[in-house]
Structures are given as C-alpha cells and as structure tokens.
Design a protein around this motif. Structure first.
Motif, PDB file in Angstrom:
ATOM      1  N   VAL A   9       0.832  -1.207   0.000  1.00  0.00           N
ATOM      2  CA  VAL A   9       0.000   0.000   0.000  1.00  0.00           C
ATOM      3  C   VAL A   9       0.864   1.253   0.000  1.00  0.00           C
ATOM      4  CG1 VAL A   9      -1.664   1.360   1.344  1.00  0.00           C
ATOM      5  CG2 VAL A   9      -1.962  -1.107   1.117  1.00  0.00           C
ATOM      6  N   LEU A  10       1.838   1.283   0.912  1.00  0.00           N
ATOM      7  CA  LEU A  10       2.698   2.458   1.009  1.00  0.00           C
ATOM      8  C   LEU A  10       3.612   2.589  -0.205  1.00  0.00           C
ATOM      9  CD1 LEU A  10       3.719   2.285   4.783  1.00  0.00           C
ATOM     10  CD2 LEU A  10       2.056   3.807   3.721  1.00  0.00           C
ATOM     11  N   GLY A  11       4.087   1.458  -0.720  1.00  0.00           N
ATOM     12  CA  GLY A  11       4.956   1.496  -1.903  1.00  0.00           C
ATOM     13  C   GLY A  11       4.258   2.142  -3.081  1.00  0.00           C
ATOM     14  N   LEU A  12       3.018   1.738  -3.337  1.00  0.00           N
ATOM     15  CA  LEU A  12       2.259   2.337  -4.442  1.00  0.00           C
ATOM     16  C   LEU A  12       2.007   3.809  -4.185  1.00  0.00           C
ATOM     17  CD1 LEU A  12       0.615   2.114  -7.047  1.00  0.00           C
ATOM     18  CD2 LEU A  12      -1.351   1.403  -5.649  1.00  0.00           C
ATOM     19  N   GLY A  13       1.598   4.126  -2.949  1.00  0.00           N
ATOM     20  CA  GLY A  13       1.278   5.516  -2.622  1.00  0.00           C
ATOM     21  C   GLY A  13       2.464   6.454  -2.753  1.00  0.00           C
ATOM     22  N   TYR A  14       3.591   6.056  -2.197  1.00  0.00           N
ATOM     23  CA  TYR A  14       4.769   6.926  -2.243  1.00  0.00           C
ATOM     24  C   TYR A  14       5.413   6.949  -3.629  1.00  0.00           C
ATOM     25  CZ  TYR A  14       4.736   7.889   2.754  1.00  0.00           C
ATOM     26  OH  TYR A  14       4.391   8.341   3.997  1.00  0.00           O
ATOM     27  N   LEU A  15       5.263   5.878  -4.387  1.00  0.00           N
ATOM     28  CA  LEU A  15       5.776   5.872  -5.756  1.00  0.00           C
ATOM     29  C   LEU A  15       5.041   6.911  -6.596  1.00  0.00           C
ATOM     30  CD1 LEU A  15       7.709   4.332  -7.756  1.00  0.00           C
ATOM     31  CD2 LEU A  15       5.698   3.002  -8.423  1.00  0.00           C
ATOM     32  N   VAL A  16       3.714   6.937  -6.464  1.00  0.00           N
ATOM     33  CA  VAL A  16       2.905   7.907  -7.208  1.00  0.00           C
ATOM     34  C   VAL A  16       3.222   9.332  -6.752  1.00  0.00           C
ATOM     35  CG1 VAL A  16       0.559   8.735  -7.649  1.00  0.00           C
ATOM     36  CG2 VAL A  16       1.050   6.282  -7.717  1.00  0.00           C
ATOM     37  N   GLN A  17       3.366   9.525  -5.431  1.00  0.00           N
ATOM     38  CA  GLN A  17       3.676  10.864  -4.935  1.00  0.00           C
ATOM     39  C   GLN A  17       5.054  11.329  -5.412  1.00  0.00           C
ATOM     40  OE1 GLN A  17       1.275  12.731  -3.545  1.00  0.00           O
ATOM     41  NE2 GLN A  17       0.094  10.883  -3.987  1.00  0.00           N
ATOM     42  N   GLY A  18       6.012  10.407  -5.451  1.00  0.00           N
ATOM     43  CA  GLY A  18       7.332  10.770  -5.969  1.00  0.00           C
ATOM     44  C   GLY A  18       7.281  11.111  -7.448  1.00  0.00           C
ATOM     45  N   PHE A  19       6.390  10.430  -8.173  1.00  0.00           N
ATOM     46  CA  PHE A  19       6.258  10.634  -9.617  1.00  0.00           C
ATOM     47  C   PHE A  19       5.607  11.973  -9.966  1.00  0.00           C
ATOM     48  CE2 PHE A  19       4.753   9.512 -13.953  1.00  0.00           C
ATOM     49  CZ  PHE A  19       5.926   8.958 -14.449  1.00  0.00           C
ATOM     50  N   ARG A  20       5.139  12.694  -8.954  1.00  0.00           N
ATOM     51  CA  ARG A  20       4.509  13.999  -9.203  1.00  0.00           C
ATOM     52  C   ARG A  20       5.457  14.983  -9.868  1.00  0.00           C
ATOM     53  NH1 ARG A  20       3.228  16.181  -3.930  1.00  0.00           N
ATOM     54  NH2 ARG A  20       2.211  17.886  -5.020  1.00  0.00           N
ATOM     55  N   GLY A  21       6.762  14.750  -9.746  1.00  0.00           N
ATOM     56  CA  GLY A  21       7.709  15.622 -10.435  1.00  0.00           C
ATOM     57  C   GLY A  21       7.540  15.580 -11.948  1.00  0.00           C
ATOM     58  N   PHE A  22       6.957  14.487 -12.465  1.00  0.00           N
ATOM     59  CA  PHE A  22       6.741  14.314 -13.905  1.00  0.00           C
ATOM     60  C   PHE A  22       5.801  15.389 -14.469  1.00  0.00           C
ATOM     61  CE2 PHE A  22       4.299  12.180 -17.353  1.00  0.00           C
ATOM     62  CZ  PHE A  22       5.331  11.904 -18.230  1.00  0.00           C
ATOM     63  N   PRO A  23       4.566  15.532 -13.948  1.00  0.00           N
ATOM     64  CA  PRO A  23       3.711  16.593 -14.486  1.00  0.00           C
ATOM     65  C   PRO A  23       4.158  17.989 -14.067  1.00  0.00           C
ATOM     66  CG  PRO A  23       2.611  15.526 -12.653  1.00  0.00           C
ATOM     67  CD  PRO A  23       3.849  14.724 -12.945  1.00  0.00           C
ATOM     68  N   TRP A  24       4.815  18.093 -12.908  1.00  0.00           N
ATOM     69  CA  TRP A  24       5.255  19.416 -12.473  1.00  0.00           C
ATOM     70  C   TRP A  24       6.374  19.967 -13.362  1.00  0.00           C
ATOM     71  CZ3 TRP A  24       3.544  23.265  -9.634  1.00  0.00           C
ATOM     72  CH2 TRP A  24       2.485  23.020  -8.752  1.00  0.00           C
ATOM     73  N   LEU A  25       7.219  19.092 -13.857  1.00  0.00           N
ATOM     74  CA  LEU A  25       8.237  19.539 -14.810  1.00  0.00           C
ATOM     75  C   LEU A  25       7.553  20.060 -16.067  1.00  0.00           C
ATOM     76  CD1 LEU A  25      11.283  19.764 -15.399  1.00  0.00           C
ATOM     77  CD2 LEU A  25      11.189  17.471 -16.398  1.00  0.00           C
ATOM     78  N   GLY A  26       6.507  19.344 -16.510  1.00  0.00           N
ATOM     79  CA  GLY A  26       5.731  19.803 -17.660  1.00  0.00           C
ATOM     80  C   GLY A  26       5.062  21.135 -17.391  1.00  0.00           C
ATOM     81  N   ALA A  27       4.538  21.319 -16.160  1.00  0.00           N
ATOM     82  CA  ALA A  27       3.881  22.573 -15.801  1.00  0.00           C
ATOM     83  C   ALA A  27       4.860  23.738 -15.838  1.00  0.00           C
ATOM     84  CB  ALA A  27       3.243  22.445 -14.417  1.00  0.00           C
ATOM     85  N   ASN A  28       6.098  23.510 -15.363  1.00  0.00           N
ATOM     86  CA  ASN A  28       7.108  24.574 -15.384  1.00  0.00           C
ATOM     87  C   ASN A  28       7.410  25.027 -16.806  1.00  0.00           C
ATOM     88  OD1 ASN A  28       7.407  24.641 -12.606  1.00  0.00           O
ATOM     89  ND2 ASN A  28       9.132  23.240 -12.572  1.00  0.00           N
ATOM     90  N   PHE A  29       7.579  24.072 -17.717  1.00  0.00           N
ATOM     91  CA  PHE A  29       7.869  24.433 -19.103  1.00  0.00           C
ATOM     92  C   PHE A  29       6.637  25.024 -19.797  1.00  0.00           C
ATOM     93  CE2 PHE A  29      11.680  21.859 -18.597  1.00  0.00           C
ATOM     94  CZ  PHE A  29      12.589  22.566 -19.372  1.00  0.00           C
ATOM     95  N   PHE A  30       5.450  24.543 -19.424  1.00  0.00           N
ATOM     96  CA  PHE A  30       4.230  25.113 -19.999  1.00  0.00           C
ATOM     97  C   PHE A  30       4.086  26.579 -19.601  1.00  0.00           C
ATOM     98  CE2 PHE A  30      -0.292  26.173 -19.720  1.00  0.00           C
ATOM     99  CZ  PHE A  30      -0.715  25.860 -21.000  1.00  0.00           C
ATOM    100  N   LEU A  31       4.369  26.882 -18.337  1.00  0.00           N
ATOM    101  CA  LEU A  31       4.260  28.255 -17.851  1.00  0.00           C
ATOM    102  C   LEU A  31       5.269  29.184 -18.523  1.00  0.00           C
ATOM    103  CD1 LEU A  31       3.727  27.485 -14.064  1.00  0.00           C
ATOM    104  CD2 LEU A  31       2.151  28.812 -15.495  1.00  0.00           C
ATOM    105  N   THR A  32       6.497  28.688 -18.713  1.00  0.00           N
ATOM    106  CA  THR A  32       7.537  29.552 -19.297  1.00  0.00           C
ATOM    107  C   THR A  32       7.470  29.630 -20.817  1.00  0.00           C
ATOM    108  OG1 THR A  32       9.085  27.687 -19.272  1.00  0.00           O
ATOM    109  CG2 THR A  32       9.119  29.167 -17.378  1.00  0.00           C
TER     110      THR A  32
END
Length: 426
Positions: A9-32
């Motif tokens: 349960v925790l492995g899946l949860g923390y893996l997804v939370q760690g993967f949040r950098g994926f869309p956030w990197l996209g958001a940074n480039f989208f904004l700029t």
C-alpha cells in the motif's frame, strides 16, 4: 503478511507521490514556454500551489477521528488519488488557448489538496507501523523514502524526454491516468488487512484536537518542530530564478534539466539507503545540523557557478547543471527523514496522523514562506528575465540565511542529552 500488505500500500502511494515531479516539470515548461511568465510569477505559482499542504493538521485530525465505512486511512488515500487524477486530466484536456494562469492555478491547488490527503494518511500508517516495530516496520521510514525517490527518478527521467518529444500536456495526461489507477487499486484494499494498532481513544474530533494540543505543548516536540520550520522558512530560495537562468540564459535543454532532477532523486534514494544502513544510530540533532551545513556549502557552490568560476576551470555549465543543481534541491529535503523518525519516536499512541500531519504542514508552510522570500530577494537584487547581474548577491544572502539556524540546533530534541541531564538531577 500484514507487513507485506503495508509495504504494498505504502509502496504504491509513495511511488505515485514521488512521480509527481513528472507533471510538475511539464507545468514549469508550460508556464515559461506557452504562457510566458517571468521568474517571479513562476516561483509565486510554484509556492502558492502548495497552500493546501498547510492545512495538513486538519486532514490529520479527520484521518485520526473520522472513519469512513469503518476505515480511517485507506479512504483518504483513495480520495486523494482521485482528486489528483481529476485535476491533472482536466489540465490535459483543456486546450492551451483555454488554459489560463488562473485555471491552471486552480487545478494545481486541487491536485495538491489530493496529494496532501494521501500523504497524511500514508504518513500516519508509517508512524503507526513504526511504533509497533514488527517485521519490517522499523525500516518503513527509509523504505517509503526510497520508493518516493524512485518515483521521482522515473518521473524526472521520463519528464524531459516526453516534453521534448511530445508536449507538456502529455505529462499531465500520463500522470492523471496513473493517479486514477492508484485510486482503483486502493479502493479495493481493506484496511483491516493491514493490522494497524487500534486507537486507544474514542474517534472524536474534539478529543483528537485536545490530544494534539497537549502533544504540541511538550517542549521536546514544540522546539524541534520550531527549528525544522525556522531552518527552512528563513532561507529565501531562488529556485524559480535558477530555472530561468538555466533554461533562458544558458539555453539548457529540457531533457538535461529533467536529468538533473533525476540526479537529485538518485541522491535522495541513496540517502535513504545510507541512512537506513549506517546513520540511523546517529543522534538526530548532529545529523540534521550536518545536513544544514552541507546545504550552505552547495548554495555557495551555486554562487561560484553563476559567477563563472567553474566555467573558467574548464567545467562546462551543462555538467554543473546535470550533477549539482538537482542535488541542491534534494538536500533541502534530506533533513526531513531523520526528523520524521524522531517525531515518530516522540509521538504518543493515537495521535500519529495528527502530529505527523502537523509536522509536514509546518514544513510545507516553511517552504512556501521560503519561496515567497525568494521572490522578494530576487526583486531586491534586481533579477529579471533579461538581467541576472544581481543573481550572485542573492545567492550570497541565501547562503548566509542557511547558516543562521545552525546557531539554534540546541532546539532539536536529543534523547542522549536528556538522559544525561536526568541522571545529573538524580
């Protein structure tokens, strides 16, 4: 078996939370690249989107006291995953012409609300299982740290490639689908199978608020939390400015920026391994102070980088960005691991969710304040999209601010010192 289920349960949860950098990197480039925001606006949006993290104590009290279908951890994880999926899919399906800064901000706030709910419930499970100290529970903090880091590695490694090959919107779509998969998996897990300890107090919100208030008045907890928050809030970070300096001034490729973040996540993964293997026995105060000093050294290194010292020594800018920039960002989070372990030890039974949520809320608020101070500092030293001449002065001030909390490390609770004082009194 329950220990294995908890890790799943925790492995899946923390893996997804760690993967949040994926869309956030996209958001940074989208904004700029597409919305053409300046460094100040970028950093303002980055930090304002984290405001839902500040309300974590509320989510913690709810998770501790409000049971949904007889469960008080799993439903919050599932609902958090659902909110993240909803927000990122909404961004993905809105066309660039219809996606204003305001609409994007609302979606990012909703996403971080979902992330906050899931993190609070996950952190509470870690704290509860750690206190039981059965099976692999004693190593759970390091385990979830490493899984989260692995998610970050995958997210940032794939992020730069996807942005360059497809578009920023592709990162939003992929993460939205991944979060929905987490939702579907989580709702099919029964909390009883985790064999978590029963709460000794009645599931009353008023009672939990009273218990949390009592716990926070304990000097060893209050002063420790005050230090971890102050050590972050005092530092005016210039992450948005550095992102612009690298991508606009140095013309660093998106994939290289993504890989630099991967290096930072690898450092976090190794940190989890090293901590679990060799550093768990080191006194938290000593370890946290050493990390704070290392951060100061790396900020000074950034100053030398911007001044061109490394370039003059024959080190290409791309090499520095690749190996050092991501590590500095990661270093700011290193002290969280030993600190949360310390809090889990000090936390009385039945208040795990509330206390850990308060701790993470204090840290999140400190990062927001730090980001806002960075915006003020960038303006004060005169940094703009086209003028980075004052950037080195800003980094010098940042380095000094990192060093100030080292004077106050006596605030961090030290069990060995407390025992020695107790013996002297006897």
């Amino acid at each position: 078996m329950s220990s294995d289920r908890i890790q799943w349960v925790l492995g899946l949860g923390y893996l997804v939370q760690g993967f949040r950098g994926f869309p956030w990197l996209g958001a940074n480039f989208f904004l700029t690249e597409e919305l053409h925001v300046n460094p100040g606006v970028l950093q303002l949006l980055q930090n304002s989107a984290n405001l839902p993290m500040v309300a974590k104590p509320i989510y913690g009290v709810l998770s501790d006291s409000v049971f949904i279908f007889g469960q008080h951890r799993i439903p919050y994880i599932a609902f958090g995953a659902f909110l993240q999926s909803l927000s990122w899919l909404a961004i993905a399906f809105l066309s660039s012409s219809n996606l204003s800064i305001f609409a994007l901000s609302l979606c990012l706030l909703l996403s971080n609300l979902g992330a906050s709910l899931a993190e609070v419930a996950n952190d509470a499970i870690v704290a509860e299982a750690t206190k039981q100290q059965h099976g692999n529970a004693s190593s759970l903090p390091s385990f979830v740290w490493m899984v989260s880091s692995l998610g970050g590695i995958l997210g940032n490694l794939l992020g730069g490639f996807v942005i360059k090959t497809f578009s920023s919107h592709s990162t939003f779509l992929v993460f939205g689908i991944l979060a929905f998969v987490q939702f579907l998996v989580t709702v099919n897990i029964r909390e009883s199978s985790l064999k978590l300890p029963k709460n000794p107090s009645p599931p009353s919100i008023k009672k939990h608020i009273s218990d949390l208030s009592h716990v926070l008045r304990k000097p060893e907890i209050a002063y420790s939390i005050a230090w971890i928050a102050l050590s972050t809030a005092l530092v005016p970070v210039l992450t948005g400015t550095m992102f612009f300096y690298q991508t606009k001034f140095l013309k660093t490729d998106a994939s290289l920026v993504g890989i630099s973040k991967v290096v930072g996540q690898i450092a976090m993964l190794l940190w989890g391994l090293v901590y679990n293997r060799w550093l768990k026995s080191i006194r938290p105060r000593k370890l946290i102070a050493a990390i704070q000093g290392t951060i100061a050294v790396f900020v000074v290194s950034d100053l030398l980088f911007v001044k061109g010292v490394y370039r003059d020594l024959g080190v290409p800018d791309s090499v520095y960005v690749l190996f050092f920039s991501g590590i500095l960002e990661a270093l700011f989070y290193f002290k969280t691991l030993p600190f949360t372990v310390l809090m889990a030890r000090l936390c009385p039974p039945g208040c795990e969710g509330s206390l850990m949520a308060f701790v993470m809320s204090a840290i999140a608020l400190a990062f927001i304040v730090s980001g806002y101070l960075g915006i003020i500092l960038a303006s004060f030293v005169g940094v703009t999209v086209d003028d980075f001449s004052g950037f080195t002065r800003g980094l010098a001030i940042e380095a000094i601010c990192v060093g100030i909390p080292l004077i106050l490390t006596s605030w961090i609770y030290d069990e060995t010192e407390a025992k020695e004082k107790s013996k002297k009194k006897e």
